[in-house]
Design an enzyme around this catalytic site. Structure first.
Site, PDB file in Angstrom:
ATOM      1  N   HIS A   1       5.880   5.919  13.187  1.00  0.00           N
ATOM      2  CA  HIS A   1       6.266   6.692  11.996  1.00  0.00           C
ATOM      3  C   HIS A   1       5.099   7.167  11.140  1.00  0.00           C
ATOM      4  O   HIS A   1       5.298   7.944  10.216  1.00  0.00           O
ATOM      5  CB  HIS A   1       7.184   5.857  11.107  1.00  0.00           C
ATOM      6  CG  HIS A   1       6.445   4.777  10.349  1.00  0.00           C
ATOM      7  ND1 HIS A   1       6.096   3.586  10.926  1.00  0.00           N
ATOM      8  CD2 HIS A   1       5.956   4.744   9.080  1.00  0.00           C
ATOM      9  CE1 HIS A   1       5.449   2.837  10.034  1.00  0.00           C
ATOM     10  NE2 HIS A   1       5.351   3.520   8.916  1.00  0.00           N
TER      11      HIS A   1
ATOM     12  N   GLU B   1      -2.239   5.127   2.749  1.00  0.00           N
ATOM     13  CA  GLU B   1      -2.134   3.706   2.380  1.00  0.00           C
ATOM     14  C   GLU B   1      -3.474   3.072   2.021  1.00  0.00           C
ATOM     15  O   GLU B   1      -3.540   2.213   1.140  1.00  0.00           O
ATOM     16  CB  GLU B   1      -1.461   2.913   3.506  1.00  0.00           C
ATOM     17  CG  GLU B   1       0.020   3.214   3.699  1.00  0.00           C
ATOM     18  CD  GLU B   1       0.289   4.458   4.537  1.00  0.00           C
ATOM     19  OE1 GLU B   1      -0.684   5.105   5.015  1.00  0.00           O
ATOM     20  OE2 GLU B   1       1.469   4.812   4.706  1.00  0.00           O
TER      21      GLU B   1
ATOM     22  N   HIS C   1      12.815   5.866  13.067  1.00  0.00           N
ATOM     23  CA  HIS C   1      12.651   5.994  11.609  1.00  0.00           C
ATOM     24  C   HIS C   1      13.450   7.209  11.127  1.00  0.00           C
ATOM     25  O   HIS C   1      13.585   8.198  11.851  1.00  0.00           O
ATOM     26  CB  HIS C   1      11.152   6.182  11.335  1.00  0.00           C
ATOM     27  CG  HIS C   1      10.748   6.078   9.902  1.00  0.00           C
ATOM     28  ND1 HIS C   1      11.084   7.020   8.963  1.00  0.00           N
ATOM     29  CD2 HIS C   1      10.014   5.156   9.239  1.00  0.00           C
ATOM     30  CE1 HIS C   1      10.570   6.692   7.785  1.00  0.00           C
ATOM     31  NE2 HIS C   1       9.921   5.542   7.927  1.00  0.00           N
TER      32      HIS C   1
ATOM     33  N   GLU D   1      -0.042  -9.148  -0.875  1.00  0.00           N
ATOM     34  CA  GLU D   1      -0.692  -8.570   0.315  1.00  0.00           C
ATOM     35  C   GLU D   1      -1.911  -7.731  -0.085  1.00  0.00           C
ATOM     36  O   GLU D   1      -2.081  -6.578   0.296  1.00  0.00           O
ATOM     37  CB  GLU D   1       0.276  -7.723   1.162  1.00  0.00           C
ATOM     38  CG  GLU D   1      -0.196  -7.504   2.586  1.00  0.00           C
ATOM     39  CD  GLU D   1       0.727  -6.615   3.416  1.00  0.00           C
ATOM     40  OE1 GLU D   1       0.648  -5.385   3.307  1.00  0.00           O
ATOM     41  OE2 GLU D   1       1.530  -7.174   4.174  1.00  0.00           O
TER      42      GLU D   1
ATOM     43  N   ASP E   1       0.782  -1.239   0.000  1.00  0.00           N
ATOM     44  CA  ASP E   1       0.000   0.000   0.000  1.00  0.00           C
ATOM     45  C   ASP E   1       0.814   1.290   0.000  1.00  0.00           C
ATOM     46  O   ASP E   1       0.318   2.335   0.392  1.00  0.00           O
ATOM     47  CB  ASP E   1      -0.907  -0.004   1.236  1.00  0.00           C
ATOM     48  CG  ASP E   1      -0.107  -0.223   2.523  1.00  0.00           C
ATOM     49  OD1 ASP E   1       1.111   0.036   2.502  1.00  0.00           O
ATOM     50  OD2 ASP E   1      -0.705  -0.640   3.535  1.00  0.00           O
TER      51      ASP E   1
ATOM     52  N   ARG F   1       2.344   8.766   8.927  1.00  0.00           N
ATOM     53  CA  ARG F   1       2.093  10.143   8.530  1.00  0.00           C
ATOM     54  C   ARG F   1       0.956  10.781   9.326  1.00  0.00           C
ATOM     55  O   ARG F   1       1.060  11.917   9.784  1.00  0.00           O
ATOM     56  CB  ARG F   1       1.693  10.170   7.044  1.00  0.00           C
ATOM     57  CG  ARG F   1       2.623  10.940   6.152  1.00  0.00           C
ATOM     58  CD  ARG F   1       2.373  10.587   4.693  1.00  0.00           C
ATOM     59  NE  ARG F   1       3.621  10.183   4.070  1.00  0.00           N
ATOM     60  CZ  ARG F   1       4.443  10.998   3.457  1.00  0.00           C
ATOM     61  NH1 ARG F   1       4.155  12.279   3.346  1.00  0.00           N
ATOM     62  NH2 ARG F   1       5.573  10.567   2.928  1.00  0.00           N
TER      63      ARG F   1
HETATM   64  C1  UD1 Z   1       6.532   5.031   3.831  1.00  0.00           C
HETATM   65  C2  UD1 Z   1       5.151   4.564   3.349  1.00  0.00           C
HETATM   66  C3  UD1 Z   1       4.402   3.910   4.502  1.00  0.00           C
HETATM   67  C4  UD1 Z   1       5.229   2.850   5.196  1.00  0.00           C
HETATM   68  C5  UD1 Z   1       6.596   3.414   5.560  1.00  0.00           C
HETATM   69  C6  UD1 Z   1       7.452   2.332   6.117  1.00  0.00           C
HETATM   70  C7  UD1 Z   1       4.021   5.933   1.671  1.00  0.00           C
HETATM   71  C8  UD1 Z   1       3.196   7.113   1.421  1.00  0.00           C
HETATM   72  N1  UD1 Z   1       4.370   5.733   2.932  1.00  0.00           N
HETATM   73  O1  UD1 Z   1       6.302   6.070   4.764  1.00  0.00           O
HETATM   74  O2  UD1 Z   1       3.227   3.296   3.992  1.00  0.00           O
HETATM   75  O3  UD1 Z   1       4.559   2.447   6.361  1.00  0.00           O
HETATM   76  O4  UD1 Z   1       7.221   3.948   4.393  1.00  0.00           O
HETATM   77  O5  UD1 Z   1       8.536   2.840   6.824  1.00  0.00           O
HETATM   78  O6  UD1 Z   1       4.355   5.224   0.761  1.00  0.00           O
HETATM   79  N2  UD1 Z   1      14.048   8.615   4.989  1.00  0.00           N
HETATM   80  C9  UD1 Z   1      15.418   8.547   4.879  1.00  0.00           C
HETATM   81  N3  UD1 Z   1      15.989   7.344   4.588  1.00  0.00           N
HETATM   82  C10 UD1 Z   1      15.282   6.215   4.420  1.00  0.00           C
HETATM   83  C11 UD1 Z   1      13.882   6.281   4.550  1.00  0.00           C
HETATM   84  C12 UD1 Z   1      13.284   7.486   4.820  1.00  0.00           C
HETATM   85  O7  UD1 Z   1      16.114   9.532   5.040  1.00  0.00           O
HETATM   86  O8  UD1 Z   1      15.867   5.156   4.169  1.00  0.00           O
HETATM   87  C13 UD1 Z   1      13.422   9.914   5.303  1.00  0.00           C
HETATM   88  C14 UD1 Z   1      13.434  10.876   4.111  1.00  0.00           C
HETATM   89  O9  UD1 Z   1      13.660  12.168   4.602  1.00  0.00           O
HETATM   90  C15 UD1 Z   1      12.014  10.769   3.576  1.00  0.00           C
HETATM   91  C16 UD1 Z   1      11.226  10.544   4.851  1.00  0.00           C
HETATM   92  O10 UD1 Z   1      12.042   9.701   5.635  1.00  0.00           O
HETATM   93  O11 UD1 Z   1      11.644  11.946   2.881  1.00  0.00           O
HETATM   94  C17 UD1 Z   1       9.852   9.933   4.693  1.00  0.00           C
HETATM   95  O12 UD1 Z   1       9.900   8.771   3.861  1.00  0.00           O
HETATM   96  P1  UD1 Z   1       8.553   8.335   3.054  1.00  0.00           P
HETATM   97  O13 UD1 Z   1       8.828   7.096   2.301  1.00  0.00           O
HETATM   98  O14 UD1 Z   1       8.022   9.502   2.294  1.00  0.00           O
HETATM   99  O15 UD1 Z   1       7.513   8.106   4.207  1.00  0.00           O
HETATM  100  P2  UD1 Z   1       7.431   7.007   5.326  1.00  0.00           P
HETATM  101  O16 UD1 Z   1       6.836   7.628   6.524  1.00  0.00           O
HETATM  102  O17 UD1 Z   1       8.714   6.294   5.423  1.00  0.00           O
HETATM  103  N1  UDP Z   2      11.959  -2.944  10.862  1.00  0.00           N
HETATM  104  C1  UDP Z   2      13.345  -3.040  10.744  1.00  0.00           C
HETATM  105  N2  UDP Z   2      14.123  -2.215  11.511  1.00  0.00           N
HETATM  106  C2  UDP Z   2      13.611  -1.333  12.386  1.00  0.00           C
HETATM  107  C3  UDP Z   2      12.200  -1.232  12.494  1.00  0.00           C
HETATM  108  C4  UDP Z   2      11.400  -2.054  11.712  1.00  0.00           C
HETATM  109  O1  UDP Z   2      13.855  -3.852   9.972  1.00  0.00           O
HETATM  110  O2  UDP Z   2      14.381  -0.633  13.047  1.00  0.00           O
HETATM  111  C5  UDP Z   2      11.119  -3.821  10.008  1.00  0.00           C
HETATM  112  C6  UDP Z   2      10.056  -4.617  10.723  1.00  0.00           C
HETATM  113  O3  UDP Z   2      10.564  -5.864  11.153  1.00  0.00           O
HETATM  114  C7  UDP Z   2       8.994  -4.775   9.650  1.00  0.00           C
HETATM  115  C8  UDP Z   2       9.123  -3.517   8.849  1.00  0.00           C
HETATM  116  O4  UDP Z   2      10.395  -2.969   9.140  1.00  0.00           O
HETATM  117  O5  UDP Z   2       9.304  -5.861   8.799  1.00  0.00           O
HETATM  118  C9  UDP Z   2       8.028  -2.554   9.233  1.00  0.00           C
HETATM  119  O6  UDP Z   2       8.292  -1.344   8.666  1.00  0.00           O
HETATM  120  P1  UDP Z   2       7.544  -0.024   9.075  1.00  0.00           P
HETATM  121  O7  UDP Z   2       7.020  -0.133  10.458  1.00  0.00           O
HETATM  122  O8  UDP Z   2       8.472   1.094   8.774  1.00  0.00           O
HETATM  123  O9  UDP Z   2       6.364   0.025   8.000  1.00  0.00           O
HETATM  124  P2  UDP Z   2       4.878  -0.549   7.946  1.00  0.00           P
HETATM  125  O10 UDP Z   2       4.914  -2.010   8.157  1.00  0.00           O
HETATM  126  O11 UDP Z   2       4.093   0.196   8.976  1.00  0.00           O
HETATM  127  O12 UDP Z   2       4.413  -0.174   6.577  1.00  0.00           O
END
Ligand code: UD1
Ligand code: UDP
Length: 372
Positions: free
Chosen positions: A211, A138, A244, A124, A102, A213
């Site tokens: 984390h 999502e 995160h 999924e 999602d 949004r």
């Molecule tokens: C995204 C997904 C969410 C999922 C989450 C898992 C969308 C809209 N959201 O949200 O469904 O639950 O990932 O974690 O698709 N960033 C880094 N390095 C990384 C990852 C993130 O610096 O490796 C920072 C960046 O500044 C980025 C921000 O995190 O702009 C947000 O990342 P983004 O993928 O937009 O949103 P998530 O909250 O991670």
């Molecule tokens: N996870 C990880 N390291 C961390 C925190 C989470 O590898 O420090 C893994 C966790 O085991 C799961 C996935 O990340 O498999 C969940 O990701 P997140 O909570 O960011 O996203 P969501 O599942 O809510 O989309």
């Protein structure tokens, strides 16, 4: 395979940490099959957090769209994935594009495949809250992918029921279990050690993640105040929070927890570390989706800091509890699990409501036998 048969080319597209955790076991399984040629395109919606997973599973992508920017918006991700994926789809002409779950990557990648008239398989599929503001964005993303997908790999019967109720062709819906359980089977080790776990060895360890949004802002403040108060109340509690990389989340977490010596803020763990931390924790406090599923296989209680979940199976089984995101409700639930042995024991059970660790194999079988 006869000489006249042509291998099917499958392109898996994903971009965030949770997608990678759930797609990598499937990639490894598909790569053992002679009927398919497997290609991997990561969008790089996440960077470091995605690479951590790819490194653990030793999956090297064929394409990396590298879309991530600091403080990216939903517009940025969607537009960049669409634009950067088009030439790859044109060049590779895959028989099937596979997406997961999602995220904005899943939505944009399936839309790109649709525009290019390539069939989509959705891993999924069928999770629903039916409130497109929660989780945001999502719930919209997964419903949109369902509109486009030809093959729906539903993790549970409940997810299948949702898809059937929406009018999807039942013959194209397959209940497979969730591939995240396949991942947990690979990562958890009896002899696992880590210095952070040594630090928490004599305490009741709460593993915290947050984390979402829709929780950024006031809900996250409430959540973190509850954690702070819980730690101040119970001297035998320690908290580990792998924060995160979203800068906004990091700022809020830092503001709440700086200077508290029984709360450790650490960098995101790789998935082997994280699953083993889960296994060693007393309870898990999270707004994550995937962690709810993983905990069911590890027998750990989860307090879910959300008002609704698209994963009701764990709530019905009694191992997940929805506690919303008000400080008082979270504290009541934490206090109960920290003081009431019976309540704790009821939630500390391993259940296989999300699968038995063979989802990747089932999905690969179906793909290989399909006419895509
Ligand atoms: C995204 C997904 C969410 C999922 C989450 C898992 C969308 C809209 N959201 O949200 O469904 O639950 O990932 O974690 O698709 N960033 C880094 N390095 C990384 C990852 C993130 O610096 O490796 C920072 C960046 O500044 C980025 C921000 O995190 O702009 C947000 O990342 P983004 O993928 O937009 O949103 P998530 O909250 O991670
Ligand atoms: N996870 C990880 N390291 C961390 C925190 C989470 O590898 O420090 C893994 C966790 O085991 C799961 C996935 O990340 O498999 C969940 O990701 P997140 O909570 O960011 O996203 P969501 O599942 O809510 O989309």
């Amino acid at each position: 395979m006869g000489i006249e048969e042509v291998m099917k080319k499958i392109l898996l597209v994903f971009g965030t940490r949770p997608e990678a955790v759930k797609m990598c076991p499937l990639i490894l399984e598909l790569k053992t099959r002679k009927e398919v040629e497997v290609m991997v395109c990561v969008t790089g919606q996440h960077r470091e957090m995605l690479n951590q997973v790819m490194d653990v599973f030793r999956v090297v992508p064929d394409y990396d769209l590298a879309v991530m920017t600091q403080n990216q918006s939903l517009f940025d991700i969607t537009i960049n994935v669409l634009q950067k994926l088009q030439p790859i789809l044109k060049k590779e002409e895959p028989n099937l594009v596979m997406v997961h779950g999602d995220t904005s990557t899943s939505f944009a990648a399936s839309l790109a495949a649709f525009y290019q008239q390539i069939p989509v398989a959705h891993v999924e599929a069928g999770l629903r809250t039916y409130d497109i503001t929660s989780p945001y964005p999502e719930e919209f993303n997964r419903q949109a992918v369902s509109l486009i997908a030809k093959y729906h790999f539903a993790p549970t019967q409940w997810a299948k029921k949702n898809l059937v109720a929406e009018g999807k062709d039942e013959r194209q819906i397959y209940v497979t279990g969730n591939t995240v359980i396949d991942s947990v089977k690979i990562t958890v080790k009896e002899d696992y050690r880590h210095e952070e776990l040594e630090w928490a060895a004599d305490a009741k360890l709460i593993l915290l993640t947050a984390h979402r949004r829709e929780n950024i802002g006031e809900p996250m403040h409430e959540m973190f105040e509850a954690v702070r108060e819980c730690v101040d109340t119970w001297p035998d509690v320690r908290v580990i929070y792998p924060v995160h990389l979203n800068p906004v989340v990091r700022q809020i977490a830092g503001a709440h927890f700086q200077g508290c010596d029984r709360i450790h803020l650490i960098e995101p763990l790789d998935v082997v570390d994280f699953h083993n931390f889960m296994k060693r924790s007393y309870l898990i406090l999270t707004d994550s989706g995937g962690i709810q599923e993983e905990a069911s296989a590890l027998g750990k209680p989860v307090l879910v800091m959300r008002e609704m979940t698209e994963r009701p199976e764990g709530v019905e089984a009694g191992i997940l509890r929805l506690v919303g995101n008000s400080k008082d409700r979270i504290l009541v639930a934490l206090n109960e699990l920290l003081t009431d042995d019976e309540a704790y024991a009821k939630m500390s059970r391993t259940v296989n409501v999300y699968g038995d660790g063979t989802a990747s194999k089932r999905i690969a079988d179906i793909i290989c036998e399909s006419d895509c």
